[in-house]
Design an enzyme around this catalytic site. Sequence first.
Site, PDB file in Angstrom:
ATOM      1  N   ASP A   1      35.383  47.821  77.345  1.00 51.12           N
ATOM      2  CA  ASP A   1      36.713  47.770  76.577  1.00 51.12           C
ATOM      3  C   ASP A   1      36.038  48.189  75.087  1.00 51.12           C
ATOM      4  O   ASP A   1      35.193  47.866  74.723  1.00 51.12           O
ATOM      5  CB  ASP A   1      37.094  46.347  76.668  1.00 51.12           C
ATOM      6  CG  ASP A   1      38.566  46.261  76.290  1.00 51.12           C
ATOM      7  OD1 ASP A   1      39.258  46.962  76.490  1.00 51.12           O
ATOM      8  OD2 ASP A   1      39.014  45.385  75.351  1.00 51.12           O
ATOM      9  N   SER A   2      36.861  49.250  74.836  1.00 47.94           N
ATOM     10  CA  SER A   2      36.728  49.880  73.426  1.00 47.94           C
ATOM     11  C   SER A   2      38.084  49.917  72.694  1.00 47.94           C
ATOM     12  O   SER A   2      38.958  49.906  73.172  1.00 47.94           O
ATOM     13  CB  SER A   2      36.147  51.274  73.714  1.00 47.94           C
ATOM     14  OG  SER A   2      34.961  51.307  74.703  1.00 47.94           O
TER      15      SER A   2
ATOM     16  N   PHE B   1      39.034  62.380  72.081  1.00 42.88           N
ATOM     17  CA  PHE B   1      40.150  62.016  72.632  1.00 42.88           C
ATOM     18  C   PHE B   1      40.790  60.680  71.702  1.00 42.88           C
ATOM     19  O   PHE B   1      39.940  60.363  70.937  1.00 42.88           O
ATOM     20  CB  PHE B   1      40.315  61.481  74.099  1.00 42.88           C
ATOM     21  CG  PHE B   1      39.214  60.405  74.329  1.00 42.88           C
ATOM     22  CD1 PHE B   1      39.688  59.066  74.667  1.00 42.88           C
ATOM     23  CD2 PHE B   1      37.919  60.690  74.340  1.00 42.88           C
ATOM     24  CE1 PHE B   1      38.842  58.088  74.804  1.00 42.88           C
ATOM     25  CE2 PHE B   1      37.159  59.688  74.865  1.00 42.88           C
ATOM     26  CZ  PHE B   1      37.423  58.618  74.766  1.00 42.88           C
ATOM     27  N   GLY B   2      41.727  60.311  71.860  1.00 39.49           N
ATOM     28  CA  GLY B   2      42.349  58.963  71.181  1.00 39.49           C
ATOM     29  C   GLY B   2      42.137  59.260  69.654  1.00 39.49           C
ATOM     30  O   GLY B   2      42.825  60.039  69.183  1.00 39.49           O
ATOM     31  N   TYR B   3      41.472  58.454  68.948  1.00 37.00           N
ATOM     32  CA  TYR B   3      41.556  58.401  67.538  1.00 37.00           C
ATOM     33  C   TYR B   3      40.343  59.397  67.065  1.00 37.00           C
ATOM     34  O   TYR B   3      40.178  59.211  65.579  1.00 37.00           O
ATOM     35  CB  TYR B   3      41.279  56.968  66.833  1.00 37.00           C
ATOM     36  CG  TYR B   3      42.228  56.046  67.247  1.00 37.00           C
ATOM     37  CD1 TYR B   3      43.679  55.929  66.586  1.00 37.00           C
ATOM     38  CD2 TYR B   3      42.135  55.157  68.492  1.00 37.00           C
ATOM     39  CE1 TYR B   3      44.555  55.170  66.911  1.00 37.00           C
ATOM     40  CE2 TYR B   3      43.160  54.244  68.866  1.00 37.00           C
ATOM     41  CZ  TYR B   3      44.288  54.229  68.101  1.00 37.00           C
ATOM     42  OH  TYR B   3      45.490  53.429  68.101  1.00 37.00           O
ATOM     43  N   ASP B   4      39.639  60.139  67.803  1.00 33.42           N
ATOM     44  CA  ASP B   4      38.655  60.861  67.329  1.00 33.42           C
ATOM     45  C   ASP B   4      39.040  61.836  66.349  1.00 33.42           C
ATOM     46  O   ASP B   4      38.262  62.081  65.242  1.00 33.42           O
ATOM     47  CB  ASP B   4      37.988  61.768  68.652  1.00 33.42           C
ATOM     48  CG  ASP B   4      37.133  60.844  69.501  1.00 33.42           C
ATOM     49  OD1 ASP B   4      36.930  59.659  69.197  1.00 33.42           O
ATOM     50  OD2 ASP B   4      36.753  61.440  70.284  1.00 33.42           O
TER      51      ASP B   4
ATOM     52  N   LYS C   1      27.866  63.480  69.869  1.00 30.74           N
ATOM     53  CA  LYS C   1      28.844  62.192  70.209  1.00 30.74           C
ATOM     54  C   LYS C   1      28.088  61.186  70.851  1.00 30.74           C
ATOM     55  O   LYS C   1      28.164  59.940  70.611  1.00 30.74           O
ATOM     56  CB  LYS C   1      30.035  62.529  70.475  1.00 30.74           C
ATOM     57  CG  LYS C   1      30.944  61.457  70.551  1.00 30.74           C
ATOM     58  CD  LYS C   1      32.430  62.078  71.153  1.00 30.74           C
ATOM     59  CE  LYS C   1      33.273  60.850  71.104  1.00 30.74           C
ATOM     60  NZ  LYS C   1      34.690  60.970  71.789  1.00 30.74           N
TER      61      LYS C   1
ATOM     62  N   HIS D   1      29.554  54.705  69.557  1.00 31.30           N
ATOM     63  CA  HIS D   1      29.808  53.347  70.169  1.00 31.30           C
ATOM     64  C   HIS D   1      29.460  52.957  71.550  1.00 31.30           C
ATOM     65  O   HIS D   1      28.684  52.128  71.955  1.00 31.30           O
ATOM     66  CB  HIS D   1      31.049  52.644  69.757  1.00 31.30           C
ATOM     67  CG  HIS D   1      32.245  53.364  70.528  1.00 31.30           C
ATOM     68  ND1 HIS D   1      32.527  54.725  70.027  1.00 31.30           N
ATOM     69  CD2 HIS D   1      33.396  52.979  71.007  1.00 31.30           C
ATOM     70  CE1 HIS D   1      33.544  55.151  70.648  1.00 31.30           C
ATOM     71  NE2 HIS D   1      34.140  54.211  71.136  1.00 31.30           N
ATOM     72  N   ARG D   2      29.966  54.121  72.581  1.00 29.91           N
ATOM     73  CA  ARG D   2      29.792  53.901  74.003  1.00 29.91           C
ATOM     74  C   ARG D   2      28.237  54.204  74.179  1.00 29.91           C
ATOM     75  O   ARG D   2      27.728  53.688  74.718  1.00 29.91           O
ATOM     76  CB  ARG D   2      30.525  54.742  74.471  1.00 29.91           C
ATOM     77  CG  ARG D   2      32.029  54.384  74.916  1.00 29.91           C
ATOM     78  CD  ARG D   2      33.051  55.072  75.510  1.00 29.91           C
ATOM     79  NE  ARG D   2      33.912  54.768  75.609  1.00 29.91           N
ATOM     80  CZ  ARG D   2      35.131  54.943  74.929  1.00 29.91           C
ATOM     81  NH1 ARG D   2      35.154  55.969  73.894  1.00 29.91           N
ATOM     82  NH2 ARG D   2      36.453  54.245  74.906  1.00 29.91           N
TER      83      ARG D   2
END
Length: 162
Positions: free
Chosen positions: A31-32, A120-123, A143, A148-149
């Site tokens: 979950d991120s 993707f997302g907020y990148d 990256k 975080h991942r």
Amino acid sequence: AIEDGLSFVENAIIKARHASRISGLPAIADDSGLCVPVLGNAPGIHSARFAGEHGNDAKNNAKLIADLQPIRAQSPDTAIKAQFVCVLALVRHADDPLPIIAQGVWQGEILEAPLGEGGFGYDPLFWLPKLQASAASLDAATKNQISHRGQAIRQLLTQLPS
């Protein structure tokens, strides 16, 4: 799985248990999300559906920019701090009473407008001052090394029995 936990940890465990229950095998789930302290750590666990529609990156980014506009107007020269968070949960079976939990936190700032074509997302809004780049501007290898991942998976690997 219904992600109705109140934290990244709870949601990662819910998803791992769900996957293990269906497969009958051990499972790892993630979950991120993005946490912005000046917004009470929103979007947080609701990152993927921040604007109301799951996975609509453009709408989520637009909502984040809009929500930050009043704060930027009050302090135009102040950086908006943020962090990407990733929690991994590993369960050996669906009812594992002691899941292995690992987490990674990636510090950055929020840009006023998207920058970069990758990710993707907020990148495109996540600025990394030390690298003078957005997360969307990084190549995949860089990256994966600092995100975080990437942090969470390396931490998880150190917790596995040898």
